[in-house]
Design a protein around this motif. Structure first.
Motif, PDB file in Angstrom:
ATOM      1  N   THR A  37      32.581  34.118  46.923  1.00 15.72           N
ATOM      2  CA  THR A  37      31.295  35.497  48.144  1.00 15.72           C
ATOM      3  C   THR A  37      30.335  35.572  47.317  1.00 15.72           C
ATOM      4  OG1 THR A  37      33.918  36.149  47.705  1.00 15.72           O
ATOM      5  CG2 THR A  37      33.676  34.249  49.798  1.00 15.72           C
ATOM      6  N   THR A  38      30.771  35.847  46.322  1.00 19.68           N
ATOM      7  CA  THR A  38      29.473  37.238  45.289  1.00 19.68           C
ATOM      8  C   THR A  38      28.631  37.710  45.868  1.00 19.68           C
ATOM      9  OG1 THR A  38      31.138  36.889  43.809  1.00 19.68           O
ATOM     10  CG2 THR A  38      28.838  37.842  43.279  1.00 19.68           C
ATOM     11  N   ALA A  39      27.475  35.954  46.217  1.00 15.62           N
ATOM     12  CA  ALA A  39      26.378  36.081  46.874  1.00 15.62           C
ATOM     13  C   ALA A  39      25.997  37.290  48.378  1.00 15.62           C
ATOM     14  CB  ALA A  39      25.610  35.128  46.165  1.00 15.62           C
ATOM     15  N   LEU A  40      27.424  36.892  48.955  1.00 20.02           N
ATOM     16  CA  LEU A  40      27.569  36.458  50.568  1.00 20.02           C
ATOM     17  C   LEU A  40      28.210  38.516  50.873  1.00 20.02           C
ATOM     18  CD1 LEU A  40      29.440  34.091  51.419  1.00 20.02           C
ATOM     19  CD2 LEU A  40      26.692  34.245  51.054  1.00 20.02           C
ATOM     20  N   ASP A  41      27.185  38.749  51.747  1.00 19.33           N
ATOM     21  CA  ASP A  41      27.386  40.061  52.264  1.00 19.33           C
ATOM     22  C   ASP A  41      28.716  39.971  52.866  1.00 19.33           C
ATOM     23  OD1 ASP A  41      27.927  39.767  55.521  1.00 19.33           O
ATOM     24  OD2 ASP A  41      25.609  39.263  55.222  1.00 19.33           O
ATOM     25  N   VAL A  42      29.563  41.399  53.484  1.00 20.25           N
ATOM     26  CA  VAL A  42      30.967  41.658  53.690  1.00 20.25           C
ATOM     27  C   VAL A  42      31.164  40.837  54.205  1.00 20.25           C
ATOM     28  CG1 VAL A  42      32.701  43.094  54.452  1.00 20.25           C
ATOM     29  CG2 VAL A  42      30.787  43.732  52.291  1.00 20.25           C
ATOM     30  N   THR A  43      30.634  40.849  55.477  1.00 22.15           N
ATOM     31  CA  THR A  43      30.678  40.194  57.047  1.00 22.15           C
ATOM     32  C   THR A  43      31.339  38.463  56.645  1.00 22.15           C
ATOM     33  OG1 THR A  43      30.208  41.768  58.065  1.00 22.15           O
ATOM     34  CG2 THR A  43      30.681  39.951  58.785  1.00 22.15           C
ATOM     35  N   ILE A  89      43.221  28.200  43.343  1.00 23.38           N
ATOM     36  CA  ILE A  89      42.566  28.809  42.399  1.00 23.38           C
ATOM     37  C   ILE A  89      40.986  29.737  43.131  1.00 23.38           C
ATOM     38  CG2 ILE A  89      42.192  29.342  39.897  1.00 23.38           C
ATOM     39  CD1 ILE A  89      43.583  26.632  38.862  1.00 23.38           C
ATOM     40  N   TYR A  90      41.541  30.976  43.023  1.00 24.34           N
ATOM     41  CA  TYR A  90      40.301  32.131  43.243  1.00 24.34           C
ATOM     42  C   TYR A  90      39.762  32.100  41.726  1.00 24.34           C
ATOM     43  CZ  TYR A  90      39.608  31.896  48.139  1.00 24.34           C
ATOM     44  OH  TYR A  90      39.629  31.531  49.215  1.00 24.34           O
ATOM     45  N   ILE A  91      38.260  32.319  41.135  1.00 21.73           N
ATOM     46  CA  ILE A  91      37.783  32.538  40.051  1.00 21.73           C
ATOM     47  C   ILE A  91      37.005  33.943  40.644  1.00 21.73           C
ATOM     48  CG2 ILE A  91      36.769  32.748  37.877  1.00 21.73           C
ATOM     49  CD1 ILE A  91      39.114  30.916  37.553  1.00 21.73           C
ATOM     50  N   THR A  92      37.862  35.074  39.791  1.00 20.90           N
ATOM     51  CA  THR A  92      36.850  36.411  40.609  1.00 20.90           C
ATOM     52  C   THR A  92      36.589  37.896  40.097  1.00 20.90           C
ATOM     53  OG1 THR A  92      37.107  38.139  42.605  1.00 20.90           O
ATOM     54  CG2 THR A  92      39.225  36.729  41.692  1.00 20.90           C
ATOM     55  N   HIS A  93      35.438  38.389  40.314  1.00 14.37           N
ATOM     56  CA  HIS A  93      36.660  40.178  39.522  1.00 14.37           C
ATOM     57  C   HIS A  93      36.607  41.238  40.690  1.00 14.37           C
ATOM     58  CE1 HIS A  93      32.384  39.740  40.656  1.00 14.37           C
ATOM     59  NE2 HIS A  93      32.617  41.307  40.968  1.00 14.37           N
ATOM     60  N   ASP A  94      36.982  40.727  41.487  1.00 15.20           N
ATOM     61  CA  ASP A  94      36.928  41.423  43.159  1.00 15.20           C
ATOM     62  C   ASP A  94      38.926  41.663  43.024  1.00 15.20           C
ATOM     63  OD1 ASP A  94      36.701  42.956  45.337  1.00 15.20           O
ATOM     64  OD2 ASP A  94      35.037  41.342  46.248  1.00 15.20           O
ATOM     65  N   PHE A  95      39.271  42.513  43.234  1.00 11.80           N
ATOM     66  CA  PHE A  95      40.024  42.891  43.866  1.00 11.80           C
ATOM     67  C   PHE A  95      40.158  43.447  44.928  1.00 11.80           C
ATOM     68  CE2 PHE A  95      41.496  44.504  39.572  1.00 11.80           C
ATOM     69  CZ  PHE A  95      42.234  43.710  39.184  1.00 11.80           C
ATOM     70  N   GLY A  96      39.022  43.055  46.577  1.00 11.94           N
ATOM     71  CA  GLY A  96      38.979  42.915  47.396  1.00 11.94           C
ATOM     72  C   GLY A  96      39.972  41.605  48.025  1.00 11.94           C
ATOM     73  N   VAL A  97      38.750  40.588  47.130  1.00  6.84           N
ATOM     74  CA  VAL A  97      39.183  39.199  47.262  1.00  6.84           C
ATOM     75  C   VAL A  97      41.143  39.123  46.989  1.00  6.84           C
ATOM     76  CG1 VAL A  97      38.750  36.833  46.946  1.00  6.84           C
ATOM     77  CG2 VAL A  97      36.699  38.309  47.400  1.00  6.84           C
ATOM     78  N   VAL A  98      41.070  39.110  46.041  1.00  4.41           N
ATOM     79  CA  VAL A  98      42.623  39.011  45.643  1.00  4.41           C
ATOM     80  C   VAL A  98      43.333  39.898  46.849  1.00  4.41           C
ATOM     81  CG1 VAL A  98      44.415  39.787  43.015  1.00  4.41           C
ATOM     82  CG2 VAL A  98      41.823  39.421  43.040  1.00  4.41           C
ATOM     83  N   ALA A  99      43.240  40.830  47.245  1.00  2.00           N
ATOM     84  CA  ALA A  99      44.192  41.337  48.096  1.00  2.00           C
ATOM     85  C   ALA A  99      44.248  40.605  48.938  1.00  2.00           C
ATOM     86  CB  ALA A  99      44.163  43.224  48.355  1.00  2.00           C
ATOM     87  N   ARG A 100      43.629  39.639  49.775  1.00  2.00           N
ATOM     88  CA  ARG A 100      43.697  39.009  50.400  1.00  2.00           C
ATOM     89  C   ARG A 100      43.916  37.730  50.810  1.00  2.00           C
ATOM     90  NH1 ARG A 100      40.357  41.311  55.252  1.00  2.00           N
ATOM     91  NH2 ARG A 100      39.959  37.769  54.958  1.00  2.00           N
ATOM     92  N   VAL A 101      44.269  37.222  49.029  1.00  2.00           N
ATOM     93  CA  VAL A 101      44.351  35.672  49.745  1.00  2.00           C
ATOM     94  C   VAL A 101      45.343  35.481  48.266  1.00  2.00           C
ATOM     95  CG1 VAL A 101      41.829  34.768  50.197  1.00  2.00           C
ATOM     96  CG2 VAL A 101      42.480  35.593  46.978  1.00  2.00           C
ATOM     97  N   ALA A 102      45.364  36.040  47.088  1.00  2.00           N
ATOM     98  CA  ALA A 102      46.233  36.158  46.177  1.00  2.00           C
ATOM     99  C   ALA A 102      47.988  36.033  46.534  1.00  2.00           C
ATOM    100  CB  ALA A 102      46.119  36.768  45.085  1.00  2.00           C
ATOM    101  N   ASP A 103      48.695  34.754  46.121  1.00  2.00           N
ATOM    102  CA  ASP A 103      50.034  34.741  45.973  1.00  2.00           C
ATOM    103  C   ASP A 103      50.399  35.791  45.222  1.00  2.00           C
ATOM    104  OD1 ASP A 103      50.896  33.465  48.843  1.00  2.00           O
ATOM    105  OD2 ASP A 103      49.596  32.127  47.559  1.00  2.00           O
ATOM    106  N   GLU A 104      49.600  34.803  43.399  1.00  2.00           N
ATOM    107  CA  GLU A 104      49.995  35.199  42.515  1.00  2.00           C
ATOM    108  C   GLU A 104      48.279  35.745  41.265  1.00  2.00           C
ATOM    109  OE1 GLU A 104      53.680  32.773  40.796  1.00  2.00           O
ATOM    110  OE2 GLU A 104      52.569  31.361  41.523  1.00  2.00           O
ATOM    111  N   VAL A 105      49.450  36.554  40.829  1.00  2.00           N
ATOM    112  CA  VAL A 105      47.543  36.831  39.766  1.00  2.00           C
ATOM    113  C   VAL A 105      48.011  36.526  38.059  1.00  2.00           C
ATOM    114  CG1 VAL A 105      46.435  38.962  39.856  1.00  2.00           C
ATOM    115  CG2 VAL A 105      47.280  38.275  41.600  1.00  2.00           C
TER     116      VAL A 105
END
Length: 371
Positions: free
Chosen positions: A201-207, A228-244
């Protein structure tokens, strides 16, 4: 933390990565991109691998998919896939398979990947429908009519209302969010068991980003996918992750549940990453940033790779690589600060303030998700 989106997960692993070390041949020498990585992905759960650019996140994901390229070399390790469709459920070491067998039997069929830029995945000269049909027919024995019907069904599943119309369109005629939905439909074409999302979702706007994350979460629940999510965005992590898993300079420096990482971070790098998250509501004139730059992985690393950027570094950090300490059954950390003889240090006040605010925001996000 993400139970409201993804539901509960089976404790059995579907993917186990053990002592994975990966290098790439470059003009400057051998670049050691992944250095002794270990992790498990549980069935039905979501694992987020987090770190700065160049930390080895995507190199790990691409190695799983067999997409390392001709300059890649595997130095050590195993990647065990526990195929839930197999009668004996014996794990398959993906690194022992030929590239041809890996692509034909596993990748795209059992394990699928969504990339950051959908335009780099989609063929601009082919219609949307034709691209989905090709993905279906590559792995399933369906005739053209059945493949078309399945393609239309997949378009509807990813939230495209005018599926028949979109089926005939070309990538350039669609928005970024619509293109990413098409990529997701192609990834789902062969009912994978694991979905790897590399900055989807990096290339997409927030909505649009929120809608795509919700879409992936809904599909995960309905199909019992492991993600598996590969990300640098902790906002994404907070929404989706069970484990980090926190990655730095090719190593996983901290692993735990989402609650472990957000509410009880231990490694200085994890704390620093959390403190760098922009927050419009922060009551401070200072925006924390991590000093220095990541190490050059072509050059040998002595001690802890994060030591030169770590204001709490001990003398031993510059001499010996820290072992992995187990804090709990779910939480491990690679840091000499966990050694029994290490001094107990207070976190930098600005960093501590930002951690508290980040934790409060995550708790608020989790509460809203459960409503």
């Amino acid at each position: 933390m993400s139970d409201a989106l993804t539901g509960s997960s089976d404790s059995q692993p579907i993917l186990s990565v053990s002592n994975l070390a990966v290098s790439f041949r470059t003009a400057r020498g051998l670049l050691r991109a992944v250095r002794g990585v270990d992790f498990e992905l549980k069935r039905g759960s979501t694992l987020a691998i987090v770190g700065e650019s160049g930390s080895g996140k995507s190199a790990t994901a691409r190695t799983i998919m067999g997409l390392g390229g001709s300059q890649q070399q595997i130095d050590s390790g195993h990647i065990y896939f526990h195929n839930t469709d197999a009668a004996d459920d014996q794990p398959i070491d993906l690194l022992t398979l030929s590239r041809k067998k890996l692509i034909s039997d596993i990748c795209g069929q059992k394990i699928a990947m969504i990339f950051q830029d959908p335009m780099s995945t989609l063929n601009p000269t082919m219609s949307i429908g034709r691209q989905i049909v090709e993905a279906i027919r590559k792995h399933q024995r369906l005739n053209r009519k059945a493949s078309r019907e399945l393609a239309l069904q997949l378009l509807e599943e990813v939230g495209i209302r005018q599926a028949a119309h979109t089926y005939k369109q070309y990538p350039h005629q669609l928005s970024g969010g619509m293109r990413q939905r098409i990529v997701i439909a192609i990834a789902l074409a062969c009912n994978p068991q694991i979905l790897i999302c590399d900055e989807p979702t990096t290339a997409l706007d927030v909505t649009i980003q929120a809608r795509i994350l919700e879409l992936i979460a809904r599909i995960q629940r309905e199909k019992n996918l492991s993600v598996i999510y590969i990300t640098h965005d902790f906002g994404v992590v907070a929404r989706v992750a069970d484990e980090v898993a926190i990655m730095y300079a090719g190593q996983l420096v901290e692993k735990g549940t989402a609650d472990d990482i957000f509410y009880h971070p231990v490694h200085p790098y994890t704390c620093a990453l959390l403190s760098c998250v922009p927050d419009a509501g922060i009551d401070s004139n200072h925006l924390y940033s991590i000093p220095g730059i990541p190490p050059d992985l072509v050059q040998p690393i002595s001690g802890d790779a994060f030591a030169p950027r770590n204001e709490y570094a001990l003398n031993i950090d510059f001499e010996q690589e820290p072992p992995e300490y187990r804090i709990s059954d779910t939480h491990t950390v690679r840091s000499w600060l966990l050694h029994e003889e290490a001094p107990k240090l207070d976190v930098h006040p600005i960093l501590a303030q930002r951690l508290r605010q980040m934790q409060a925001r995550v708790m608020d996000t989790s509460t809203h998700q459960q409503v």
